[in-house]
Scaffold this active site. Structure first.
Site, PDB file in Angstrom:
ATOM      1  CD  GLU A  47      -0.508  -1.463   3.105  1.00 31.86           C
ATOM      2  OE1 GLU A  47      -0.674  -1.581   4.323  1.00 31.86           O
ATOM      3  OE2 GLU A  47      -0.400  -2.429   2.334  1.00 31.86           O
ATOM      4  CG  ASN A  48       5.101   1.092   0.630  1.00 33.21           C
ATOM      5  OD1 ASN A  48       4.619   0.044   0.247  1.00 33.21           O
ATOM      6  ND2 ASN A  48       6.404   1.275   0.695  1.00 33.21           N
TER       7      ASN A  48
END
Length: 218
Positions: A47-48
């Site tokens: 998700e980064n």
């Protein structure tokens, strides 16, 4: 004998399918990247902002700027994309993740998950977990069956603040693989050498035990 973290990750990797887009949560789930079967192609998403995450690097491959959501250094496979977190979360919220693998503090027989807060303790926080449980239909939780003090993590009702409600259908622990249906845990597989009796003793929530429970292959 209870599974090691690596064996748990290897068993979860058996659930990967060719062409899947997969998000791996922090902790044991990150190890799944090391056990993707050679005969399939999956895209691991963090998700980064990394789509196409590879296995953990060797010392020669380490790039301090290439990290997963848990700030561990990772590699990028051929065809990977690096995007900002807004695009990454748009992928999650838009339902484009085929499988999410998460850790947890507790899971209950209603499919609720608590994974982000322990009152009075310093925990990293929610991260992307709330978005992941809301945006994914297919979630596997992997965690130890009991806490370090021996308390079950598979409960009738979660006691910690929830990350998501009614969203978990499968759980892989160091003792067993279970599915959740109709308000019960259903024992599907047991770790090699682990008895059904031990699993039942360490499961606080309602548990259905079939007549035959095979040992998992790890």
């Amino acid at each position: 004998m209870a599974l090691s973290r690596e064996q748990m990750a290897k068993r979860v990797a058996c659930e990967l399918k060719d062409g899947f887009y997969v998000n791996l949560g922090i902790g044991i789930p990150t190890l799944v990247a090391n056990y993707v079967p050679d005969d399939i192609s999956v895209m691991l998403q963090s998700e980064n902002g990394l789509l196409g995450m590879g296995a953990f690097p060797t010392e020669e491959e380490i790039d301090a700027d290439m990290i997963n959501a848990g700030k561990q250094t990772v590699t990028a496979r051929t065809g990977a994309s690096i995007v900002d977190s807004a695009e990454s979360f748009a992928m999650i919220r838009g339902g484009h993740i085929d499988l999410t693998v998460l850790g947890a503090f507790e899971v209950d027989a209603q499919g609720n998950i608590a994974s982000w807060m322990v009152p009075g303790k310093l925990v990293k926080g929610m991260g992307g977990a709330m978005d992941l449980v809301a945006g994914a239909e297919n979630i596997i939780v992997t965690m130890t069956h009991a806490s370090k003090t021996g308390e079950s993590k598979l409960l009738s009702k979660c006691e910690l603040p929830l990350t998501g409600a009614g969203c978990i259908k499968r759980v892989l622990t160091d003792l067993a693989y279970l599915e959740i249906e109709n308000g019960t845990f259903i024992l599907k597989e047991r770790a090699p050498g682990v008895s059904v009796e031990e699993i039942a003793e360490k499961t606080a929530g309602p548990l259905v035990i079939p007549d035959y429970v095979p040992e998992m292959a790890v």
